[in-house]
Motif scaffolding. Structure first.
Motif, short mmCIF file in Angstrom:
data_model
loop_
_atom_site.label_atom_id
_atom_site.label_comp_id
_atom_site.label_asym_id
_atom_site.label_seq_id
_atom_site.Cartn_x
_atom_site.Cartn_y
_atom_site.Cartn_z
N GLY A 1 37.33 20.20 60.49
CA GLY A 1 37.21 18.81 60.07
C GLY A 1 36.09 18.53 59.10
O GLY A 1 35.84 17.38 58.74
N LEU A 2 35.38 19.59 58.65
CA LEU A 2 34.22 19.42 57.76
C LEU A 2 34.49 20.00 56.37
O LEU A 2 34.87 21.16 56.26
CB LEU A 2 32.99 20.15 58.32
N VAL A 3 34.25 19.19 55.35
CA VAL A 3 34.35 19.67 53.96
C VAL A 3 33.23 19.01 53.18
O VAL A 3 32.95 17.82 53.37
CB VAL A 3 35.71 19.31 53.31
N CYS A 4 32.57 19.75 52.30
CA CYS A 4 31.61 19.08 51.43
C CYS A 4 31.58 19.70 50.03
O CYS A 4 32.06 20.81 49.82
CB CYS A 4 30.20 19.06 52.03
N ILE A 5 31.05 18.91 49.09
CA ILE A 5 30.71 19.44 47.77
C ILE A 5 29.19 19.55 47.75
O ILE A 5 28.49 18.56 47.96
CB ILE A 5 31.14 18.49 46.63
N ALA A 6 28.70 20.77 47.56
CA ALA A 6 27.25 20.97 47.51
C ALA A 6 26.90 21.70 46.22
O ALA A 6 27.78 22.09 45.45
CB ALA A 6 26.78 21.74 48.73
N GLN A 7 25.62 21.85 45.98
CA GLN A 7 25.16 22.41 44.71
C GLN A 7 24.38 23.70 44.95
O GLN A 7 23.48 23.75 45.79
CB GLN A 7 24.25 21.39 44.01
N GLU B 1 39.60 13.44 63.56
CA GLU B 1 40.82 13.65 64.36
C GLU B 1 41.08 15.12 64.67
O GLU B 1 41.84 15.43 65.58
CB GLU B 1 42.06 13.09 63.63
N ILE B 2 40.48 16.04 63.88
CA ILE B 2 40.64 17.47 64.17
C ILE B 2 39.84 17.79 65.44
O ILE B 2 38.67 17.39 65.54
CB ILE B 2 40.09 18.31 62.98
N PRO B 3 40.47 18.44 66.40
CA PRO B 3 39.71 18.79 67.63
C PRO B 3 38.47 19.59 67.26
O PRO B 3 38.55 20.51 66.44
CB PRO B 3 40.70 19.67 68.42
N HIS B 4 37.33 19.21 67.81
CA HIS B 4 36.08 19.88 67.42
C HIS B 4 35.07 19.85 68.56
O HIS B 4 35.17 19.06 69.49
CB HIS B 4 35.51 19.22 66.16
N SER B 5 34.09 20.71 68.42
CA SER B 5 33.06 20.84 69.45
C SER B 5 31.97 19.78 69.24
O SER B 5 31.90 19.14 68.20
CB SER B 5 32.43 22.23 69.36
N ASP B 6 31.09 19.64 70.24
CA ASP B 6 29.93 18.76 70.12
C ASP B 6 29.03 19.22 68.98
O ASP B 6 28.41 18.41 68.28
CB ASP B 6 29.11 18.78 71.42
N GLN B 7 28.97 20.54 68.81
CA GLN B 7 28.15 21.13 67.75
C GLN B 7 28.62 20.62 66.37
O GLN B 7 27.81 20.27 65.51
CB GLN B 7 28.30 22.65 67.83
N VAL B 8 29.95 20.59 66.17
CA VAL B 8 30.51 20.10 64.91
C VAL B 8 30.16 18.62 64.75
O VAL B 8 29.79 18.16 63.66
CB VAL B 8 32.04 20.34 64.87
#
Lengths: 268, 268
Positions: free
Chosen positions: A97-103, A57-64
């Protein structure tokens, strides 16, 4: 993408906040990435992604959008979240609009490939995550081999380390030594000559001839290098202080010294 | 000391917050200093102190007590405040009971004493106050003559500039040019050779021969140097980028270049 939606009460939300704020044990070296550039850094570095959250729902680009597809297929688990959950999680204004848990990558210092010439940095007691990140950004830029942390006072999983390092905290080999003696053992086993960045009784950096394998030691913002590194006959190297203040910012000082060493080692 | 006590409703409290947060016009270049080291910097630089506030109830050293005496006699107006008022004002955890409004020095660039060799920096569009402060700290350390601000996006009166500069923002001559052309006019009138810090089509810094009067231009963290500085035939100078990232932190990059120029100008 057809992702299961989770809300603000889902345990993953608390888990993300715990990792970002360091309010729970984190032996696996997990960190939280937010937004476009951080996710690009995660994908480029190829580090494991445990959880990916996406708020379309967050406005975002095609790249996102394309990045979200890649992350959803790479992550062990992926969920959809609404703007309210995103706002609860996000540290920054525009997380796309992007969040992650990474290592973080795990580095085996006993198997680190070192050439005939090598360049390393010890950050001893550095306190400010932005400084640690900036140090790492320079280590990448001058193609240093590795970073050794001693008397660690900030953590590599801090969101500001990823940001200040511009993602290079996922690329530069780092080891955290609980005891400075262990760092020293590793350095001596690998034939490094140690240079302490200090302004007292030091040789100016342009007059220092760096050995083929050189390691610089920089200290904490307030207290400098800890006692453990002194009294061992190590050379001291300084950046001349020509004004009223008696020191430089730690990442500035380290960067000037590292580039000098790199230029000498590579003969430019 | 016998100072009149003021409370949280006193107009000076709002005035301090306005200055610290930049929520009112501030043509006089006023800034807020908090705590021991900042007040030492204010006294050492000899800048005017408009208002001094002292909270003796906060546990403090004899050194702080002596400093409070000096400040009370120097300031145009001095008041006593309670811990509640201090907490309302103070940005930091440990302000030692000392807060003041002081004034940045005003520099007359037409009367700036420049020697046969001179070194200057243009910070064009730098956005992060911590970076601006760190740049100024390096300018002091390498004995640069002055800083020119163009396309200014952060303010010299920001509390983080004073802190990151370690108080040298009160010592290094700075001018803010609304139009980059005016900065360029000043530089050309004073025989400066301009070097743009850029990685494209640039000469590596160790191969650059800096002129007797050299000015480096660095740009914003996100966008680099603005168009106004290009297309004028200026030399470009780069710090070699040997890793995966394509740039260094702006204060790190400027510091490496400034120290190279200083070493060349002074022959070390």
């Amino acid at each position: 993408m057809d992702l299961q939606q989770i809300g603000v009460q889902h345990p993953i939300v608390k888990r993300i906040l715990d990792i970002a704020r360091n309010t729970a044990s984190n032996r696996a070296g997990l960190f939280v990435a937010e937004g476009l550039w951080a996710h690009e850094a995660v994908l480029e570095a190829g580090v494991p992604v445990e959880v990916f959250l996406w708020c379309p729902e967050i406005p975002h680009s095609d790249q996102v959008e394309r990045l979200a597809d890649q992350l959803a297929s790479k992550a062990a688990r992926s969920y959809r979240i609404g703007p309210r959950t995103l706002a609860r999680i996000a540290e920054r204004d525009a997380p796309d609009g992007l969040v992650c848990i990474a290592q973080l990558p795990r580095w085996d210092f006993d198997a680190l490939p070192l050439g005939g010439s090598a360049l390393a940095l010890v950050a001893d007691g550095v306190e400010i995550p932005g400084n640690l990140g900036t140090l790492i950004r320079t280590l990448d830029a001058c193609r240093a081999d590795c970073l050794l942390l001693t008397n660690r006072r900030t953590r590599l999983t801090h969101p500001k380390v990823l940001r200040a390092s511009q993602g290079t905290s996922l690329r530069v080999p780092v080891a955290d030594f609980a005891d400075p003696e262990d760092a020293l053992d590793w350095l001596q086993r690998n034939d490094f000559t140690v240079y302490l960045a200090d302004t007292d009784e030091a040789v100016p950096y342009r007059s220092t001839r760096f050995a083929r394998r050189s390691v610089l030691v920089v200290g904490s913002e307030r207290y400098g290098i800890s006692k453990a590194w002194y009294g061992k006959g190590f050379a001291r190297v300084s950046v001349p202080m020509l004004g009223v203040a008696d020191s430089l910012n730690v990442s500035v000082c380290a960067s000037i010294l590292l580039y000098e060493a790199r230029a000498q080692l590579d003969g430019w």
